[in-house]
Motif scaffolding. Structure first.
Motif, PDB file in Angstrom:
ATOM      1  N   MET A  61       0.840  -1.196   0.000  1.00  0.00           N
ATOM      2  CA  MET A  61       0.000   0.000   0.000  1.00  0.00           C
ATOM      3  C   MET A  61       0.876   1.248   0.000  1.00  0.00           C
ATOM      4  O   MET A  61       2.020   1.218   0.450  1.00  0.00           O
ATOM      5  N   ASP A 116      -3.187   5.432  -0.493  1.00  0.00           N
ATOM      6  CA  ASP A 116      -4.211   4.499  -0.022  1.00  0.00           C
ATOM      7  C   ASP A 116      -4.737   4.883   1.355  1.00  0.00           C
ATOM      8  O   ASP A 116      -5.863   4.538   1.721  1.00  0.00           O
ATOM      9  N   THR A 118      -9.959   9.406   0.632  1.00  0.00           N
ATOM     10  CA  THR A 118      -8.959   8.444   1.120  1.00  0.00           C
ATOM     11  C   THR A 118      -9.036   8.322   2.638  1.00  0.00           C
ATOM     12  O   THR A 118      -9.144   9.338   3.328  1.00  0.00           O
ATOM     13  N   LEU A 145      -9.007  -0.222   6.077  1.00  0.00           N
ATOM     14  CA  LEU A 145      -9.009  -0.533   4.649  1.00  0.00           C
ATOM     15  C   LEU A 145     -10.031  -1.614   4.308  1.00  0.00           C
ATOM     16  O   LEU A 145     -10.612  -1.600   3.231  1.00  0.00           O
ATOM     17  N   ARG A 195     -12.898  -0.909   1.407  1.00  0.00           N
ATOM     18  CA  ARG A 195     -12.668  -1.642   0.161  1.00  0.00           C
ATOM     19  C   ARG A 195     -13.622  -2.817   0.055  1.00  0.00           C
ATOM     20  O   ARG A 195     -13.821  -3.549   1.020  1.00  0.00           O
ATOM     21  N   ASN A 255     -11.040  -0.410  -8.450  1.00  0.00           N
ATOM     22  CA  ASN A 255     -11.108   0.912  -7.818  1.00  0.00           C
ATOM     23  C   ASN A 255     -11.852   1.905  -8.714  1.00  0.00           C
ATOM     24  O   ASN A 255     -11.460   3.072  -8.814  1.00  0.00           O
ATOM     25  N   HIS A 280       1.271   6.635  -8.280  1.00  0.00           N
ATOM     26  CA  HIS A 280       0.548   5.624  -7.514  1.00  0.00           C
ATOM     27  C   HIS A 280       0.289   4.388  -8.372  1.00  0.00           C
ATOM     28  O   HIS A 280       0.506   3.246  -7.934  1.00  0.00           O
TER      29      HIS A 280
END
Length: 229
Positions: A1, A46, A74, A117, A121, A166, A175
């Motif tokens: 990440m 991230d 984020t 996360l 996610r 994503n 990134h």
């Protein structure tokens, strides 16, 4: 990440950055808020780890800048010595996703990051990623548009899967480069432009297929759903 750490205490910053790197993360450490704001204006991450008491700006002001000025969703975790209940409520109300009280403990920090996360996610499928008309066989590394197999290189496949996982999120070129190629100083960010161009053509990323891969000037790319006019 890819993690951004904002901490003005050099010893604390080094300790936390070391823990995060040993856990396999790419860490970008900043001592002053305006250093982070400058980079966050052209790079994506991230997750942000932000101290509350900082020179020039408070952690909540940095958080509000990310949320309001950049419209950046984020995840943000506050790391601070302030432990009063009203401080915790204030941080969470300002848009923080979690709050860690100093002294920071290694396993708690890593567990909190993983928990945050997981919440933001979606659970990744074990074998396939399906977003009609696109389908990606994650075991065989095969891509389909409808029933047709699309010939992608390994890196094209990895980039496509990353973007489709994503959808809607804006990523900087740096990134994307790290997510697919790892931190490799020998690669230029134009590598991303080349692969994005190929994906557009090979996967027919056009409005009629419901998706488009759009650039953000001097920043990066976003894969977004296209619902029509």
């Amino acid at each position: 990440m890819r993690l951004a750490l904002l901490e003005d205490d050099p010893d604390q910053s080094l300790m936390v950055a070391t823990w995060l790197k040993e856990a396999g993360n790419d860490v970008y450490a900043f001592e002053r808020p305006r250093e982070l704001l400058k980079i966050a204006g052209r790079e994506s991450f991230d997750l942000f780890l932000i101290d509350w008491n900082l020179p020039d700006m408070s952690g909540t002001e940095v958080l509000r800048w990310l949320r309001d000025e950049r419209s950046d969703a984020t995840p943000v975790i506050f790391v601070t010595a302030r432990d009063a209940e009203e401080d915790i409520v204030s941080a969470l109300s300002a848009g923080a996703d979690d709050y860690i009280i100093k002294p920071v403990r290694r396993m708690e920090l890593l567990s909190r990051i993983e928990a945050v996360l997981r919440r933001v996610r979606p659970k990744e499928p074990e074998r396939e990623l399906v977003l009609p008309p696109y389908r990606f066989d994650l075991l065989l590394k095969r891509a389909f548009v409808g029933d047709e197999v699309v010939d992608l290189t390994d890196k094209e496949f990895e980039l496509a899967v990353f973007l489709f996982r994503n959808t809607g999120k804006l990523f900087s070129r740096g990134h994307l480069l790290e997510a697919v190629w790892g931190r490799n100083p020998s690669l230029a960010t134009r590598t991303i432009d080349t692969h994005v161009s190929r994906l557009r053509g090979k996967l027919s990323l056009r409005p009629e297929n419901g998706y488009r891969l759009t650039p953000a000037y001097n920043y990066g790319y976003r894969l977004e759903r296209y619902a029509g006019e």
